[in-house]
Design a protein around this motif. Sequence first.
Motif, PDB file in Angstrom:
ATOM      1  N   LEU A   1       0.894  -1.159  -0.024  1.00 53.66           N
ATOM      2  CA  LEU A   1       0.102   0.030  -0.282  1.00 53.66           C
ATOM      3  C   LEU A   1       0.907   0.892   0.038  1.00 53.66           C
ATOM      4  CD1 LEU A   1      -2.665  -1.032   2.796  1.00 53.66           C
ATOM      5  CD2 LEU A   1      -2.968  -1.185   0.132  1.00 53.66           C
ATOM      6  N   THR A   2       0.606   2.391  -0.629  1.00 53.60           N
ATOM      7  CA  THR A   2       1.105   3.531  -0.666  1.00 53.60           C
ATOM      8  C   THR A   2       0.941   4.418   0.805  1.00 53.60           C
ATOM      9  OG1 THR A   2      -0.799   4.839  -1.055  1.00 53.60           O
ATOM     10  CG2 THR A   2       0.431   4.274  -2.908  1.00 53.60           C
ATOM     11  N   VAL A   3       1.756   5.466   1.301  1.00 54.31           N
ATOM     12  CA  VAL A   3       1.550   5.984   2.319  1.00 54.31           C
ATOM     13  C   VAL A   3       0.103   6.414   2.820  1.00 54.31           C
ATOM     14  CG1 VAL A   3       2.283   7.943   3.471  1.00 54.31           C
ATOM     15  CG2 VAL A   3       3.886   6.640   2.423  1.00 54.31           C
ATOM     16  N   LEU A   4      -0.401   7.002   1.681  1.00 54.28           N
ATOM     17  CA  LEU A   4      -1.780   7.366   1.898  1.00 54.28           C
ATOM     18  C   LEU A   4      -2.871   6.255   2.090  1.00 54.28           C
ATOM     19  CD1 LEU A   4      -3.715  10.044   1.919  1.00 54.28           C
ATOM     20  CD2 LEU A   4      -3.924   9.583  -0.684  1.00 54.28           C
ATOM     21  N   GLU A   5      -2.526   5.036   1.482  1.00 52.96           N
ATOM     22  CA  GLU A   5      -3.500   4.137   1.519  1.00 52.96           C
ATOM     23  C   GLU A   5      -3.325   3.343   2.975  1.00 52.96           C
ATOM     24  OE1 GLU A   5      -3.606   2.548  -3.103  1.00 52.96           O
ATOM     25  OE2 GLU A   5      -2.221   2.030  -1.691  1.00 52.96           O
ATOM     26  N   ASN A   6      -2.112   3.542   3.472  1.00 53.33           N
ATOM     27  CA  ASN A   6      -1.902   2.856   4.664  1.00 53.33           C
ATOM     28  C   ASN A   6      -2.677   3.865   5.861  1.00 53.33           C
ATOM     29  OD1 ASN A   6       0.323   0.636   5.403  1.00 53.33           O
ATOM     30  ND2 ASN A   6       1.151   1.659   3.708  1.00 53.33           N
ATOM     31  N   LEU A   7      -2.332   5.169   5.645  1.00 53.37           N
ATOM     32  CA  LEU A   7      -3.014   6.062   6.550  1.00 53.37           C
ATOM     33  C   LEU A   7      -4.552   6.062   6.655  1.00 53.37           C
ATOM     34  CD1 LEU A   7      -1.015   9.123   6.294  1.00 53.37           C
ATOM     35  CD2 LEU A   7      -1.180   7.627   8.129  1.00 53.37           C
TER      36      LEU A   7
ATOM     37  N   ARG B   1     -14.258   8.104   2.829  1.00 47.22           N
ATOM     38  CA  ARG B   1     -12.785   8.053   2.164  1.00 47.22           C
ATOM     39  C   ARG B   1     -12.325   9.516   1.952  1.00 47.22           C
ATOM     40  NH1 ARG B   1      -9.541   4.256   0.376  1.00 47.22           N
ATOM     41  NH2 ARG B   1     -11.086   2.468   0.578  1.00 47.22           N
ATOM     42  N   ALA B   2     -13.070  10.226   1.409  1.00 44.90           N
ATOM     43  CA  ALA B   2     -12.582  11.492   0.843  1.00 44.90           C
ATOM     44  C   ALA B   2     -12.241  12.407   2.093  1.00 44.90           C
ATOM     45  CB  ALA B   2     -13.747  12.232   0.140  1.00 44.90           C
ATOM     46  N   ALA B   3     -13.096  12.267   3.197  1.00 44.19           N
ATOM     47  CA  ALA B   3     -12.701  13.199   4.448  1.00 44.19           C
ATOM     48  C   ALA B   3     -11.414  12.386   5.208  1.00 44.19           C
ATOM     49  CB  ALA B   3     -14.154  12.752   5.455  1.00 44.19           C
ATOM     50  N   VAL B   4     -11.423  11.184   5.137  1.00 43.30           N
ATOM     51  CA  VAL B   4     -10.086  10.525   5.776  1.00 43.30           C
ATOM     52  C   VAL B   4      -8.927  11.112   5.050  1.00 43.30           C
ATOM     53  CG1 VAL B   4      -8.998   8.243   6.297  1.00 43.30           C
ATOM     54  CG2 VAL B   4     -11.472   8.716   6.907  1.00 43.30           C
ATOM     55  N   GLU B   5      -9.164  10.827   3.571  1.00 42.53           N
ATOM     56  CA  GLU B   5      -7.929  11.183   2.708  1.00 42.53           C
ATOM     57  C   GLU B   5      -7.373  12.803   3.063  1.00 42.53           C
ATOM     58  OE1 GLU B   5      -8.340  10.396  -1.422  1.00 42.53           O
ATOM     59  OE2 GLU B   5      -8.253   8.289  -1.058  1.00 42.53           O
ATOM     60  N   GLN B   6      -8.407  13.697   3.104  1.00 43.64           N
ATOM     61  CA  GLN B   6      -8.261  14.912   3.531  1.00 43.64           C
ATOM     62  C   GLN B   6      -7.440  15.098   4.758  1.00 43.64           C
ATOM     63  OE1 GLN B   6      -8.328  17.640   1.436  1.00 43.64           O
ATOM     64  NE2 GLN B   6      -7.453  19.037   3.017  1.00 43.64           N
ATOM     65  N   GLN B   7      -8.095  14.297   5.665  1.00 41.11           N
ATOM     66  CA  GLN B   7      -7.163  14.364   6.967  1.00 41.11           C
ATOM     67  C   GLN B   7      -5.954  13.822   6.970  1.00 41.11           C
ATOM     68  OE1 GLN B   7      -9.162  11.604   9.848  1.00 41.11           O
ATOM     69  NE2 GLN B   7      -7.953  12.665  11.782  1.00 41.11           N
ATOM     70  N   ALA B   8      -5.624  12.552   6.229  1.00 42.24           N
ATOM     71  CA  ALA B   8      -4.171  12.082   6.007  1.00 42.24           C
ATOM     72  C   ALA B   8      -3.404  12.902   5.492  1.00 42.24           C
ATOM     73  CB  ALA B   8      -4.437  10.576   5.328  1.00 42.24           C
ATOM     74  N   LEU B   9      -3.795  13.776   4.382  1.00 41.88           N
ATOM     75  CA  LEU B   9      -2.825  14.622   3.851  1.00 41.88           C
ATOM     76  C   LEU B   9      -2.506  15.693   4.528  1.00 41.88           C
ATOM     77  CD1 LEU B   9      -4.638  14.690   0.288  1.00 41.88           C
ATOM     78  CD2 LEU B   9      -2.339  13.736   0.675  1.00 41.88           C
ATOM     79  N   GLU B  10      -3.382  16.208   5.557  1.00 44.67           N
ATOM     80  CA  GLU B  10      -3.097  17.478   6.582  1.00 44.67           C
ATOM     81  C   GLU B  10      -2.054  16.684   7.586  1.00 44.67           C
ATOM     82  OE1 GLU B  10      -6.857  18.450   7.978  1.00 44.67           O
ATOM     83  OE2 GLU B  10      -7.450  19.401   6.093  1.00 44.67           O
ATOM     84  N   LEU B  11      -2.327  15.526   7.823  1.00 44.78           N
ATOM     85  CA  LEU B  11      -1.345  14.946   8.851  1.00 44.78           C
ATOM     86  C   LEU B  11      -0.002  14.754   8.320  1.00 44.78           C
ATOM     87  CD1 LEU B  11      -2.935  12.304  11.062  1.00 44.78           C
ATOM     88  CD2 LEU B  11      -2.130  13.985  11.822  1.00 44.78           C
ATOM     89  N   LEU B  12      -0.056  14.332   7.081  1.00 45.05           N
ATOM     90  CA  LEU B  12       1.286  14.182   6.349  1.00 45.05           C
ATOM     91  C   LEU B  12       1.905  15.461   6.060  1.00 45.05           C
ATOM     92  CD1 LEU B  12       0.506  11.460   3.718  1.00 45.05           C
ATOM     93  CD2 LEU B  12       1.872  11.160   5.710  1.00 45.05           C
ATOM     94  N   GLU B  13       1.158  16.452   5.929  1.00 45.70           N
ATOM     95  CA  GLU B  13       1.776  17.974   5.949  1.00 45.70           C
ATOM     96  C   GLU B  13       2.378  18.451   7.433  1.00 45.70           C
ATOM     97  OE1 GLU B  13       2.796  21.711   4.524  1.00 45.70           O
ATOM     98  OE2 GLU B  13       1.674  20.174   3.240  1.00 45.70           O
TER      99      GLU B  13
ATOM    100  N   ARG C   1       1.832   9.350  -2.163  1.00 43.96           N
ATOM    101  CA  ARG C   1       1.865   8.380  -3.274  1.00 43.96           C
ATOM    102  C   ARG C   1       3.017   7.340  -3.315  1.00 43.96           C
ATOM    103  NH1 ARG C   1      -3.399   9.469  -3.383  1.00 43.96           N
ATOM    104  NH2 ARG C   1      -3.767  11.670  -4.267  1.00 43.96           N
ATOM    105  N   LYS C   2       4.020   7.379  -2.291  1.00 44.34           N
ATOM    106  CA  LYS C   2       4.980   6.507  -2.426  1.00 44.34           C
ATOM    107  C   LYS C   2       5.047   5.177  -1.712  1.00 44.34           C
ATOM    108  CE  LYS C   2       8.730   9.654  -3.821  1.00 44.34           C
ATOM    109  NZ  LYS C   2       9.876  10.098  -3.467  1.00 44.34           N
ATOM    110  N   TYR C   3       5.545   4.220  -1.853  1.00 44.11           N
ATOM    111  CA  TYR C   3       5.270   3.037  -1.007  1.00 44.11           C
ATOM    112  C   TYR C   3       6.537   3.203   0.044  1.00 44.11           C
ATOM    113  CZ  TYR C   3       2.496   1.216  -4.576  1.00 44.11           C
ATOM    114  OH  TYR C   3       1.237   1.210  -5.503  1.00 44.11           O
ATOM    115  N   PRO C   4       6.092   2.159   1.309  1.00 40.91           N
ATOM    116  CA  PRO C   4       7.273   2.456   2.105  1.00 40.91           C
ATOM    117  C   PRO C   4       8.477   2.022   1.890  1.00 40.91           C
ATOM    118  CG  PRO C   4       5.071   1.361   3.046  1.00 40.91           C
ATOM    119  CD  PRO C   4       5.055   1.475   1.674  1.00 40.91           C
ATOM    120  N   GLY C   5       8.733   1.342   1.145  1.00 46.07           N
ATOM    121  CA  GLY C   5      10.077   0.805   0.905  1.00 46.07           C
ATOM    122  C   GLY C   5      10.828   1.927  -0.092  1.00 46.07           C
TER     123      GLY C   5
END
Length: 132
Positions: free
Chosen positions: A1-7, A19-31, A40-44
């Motif tokens: 899974l990508t970073v976003l998918e993992n979150l 999904r839309a709300a969680v993706e927005q929250q995930a992107l804010e957390l990543l910020e 969009r990258k993979y953990p490796g």
Amino acid sequence: LTVLENLTLAPVLVRKRSRAAVEQQALELLERVGIHEQARKYPGQLSGGQQQRVAVARAIINQPKLLLADEPTGALDSRTTSEVLDLFDELHREQGMTILLVTHEHDVAARAERVVHFHDGRLVESGAGSQD
């Protein structure tokens, strides 16, 4: 899974959140943890420090009341360590989240409200940290 998918996996599948709300929250957390460009990258494909920051974001995306953090800044440089600890401070202040953090780093422990020292599995000292 990508970073976003993992979150987003647990909040969407287990907590049945949008999904839309969680993706927005995930992107804010990543910020907030300084790696939004890695969504969009993979953990490796990430450095150890970037993986550590993803783990922090993943731990807090569901806004737990208690966060158990074992060496959450161990693989981070001093600037990123400060940013993660600032985030923990904000979560404590804004959401009332209790954070139990284990560390060997004295400068990290110094930021806590309360510090407990163990030696060979025994409590040797307990007292207020610098934020009391």
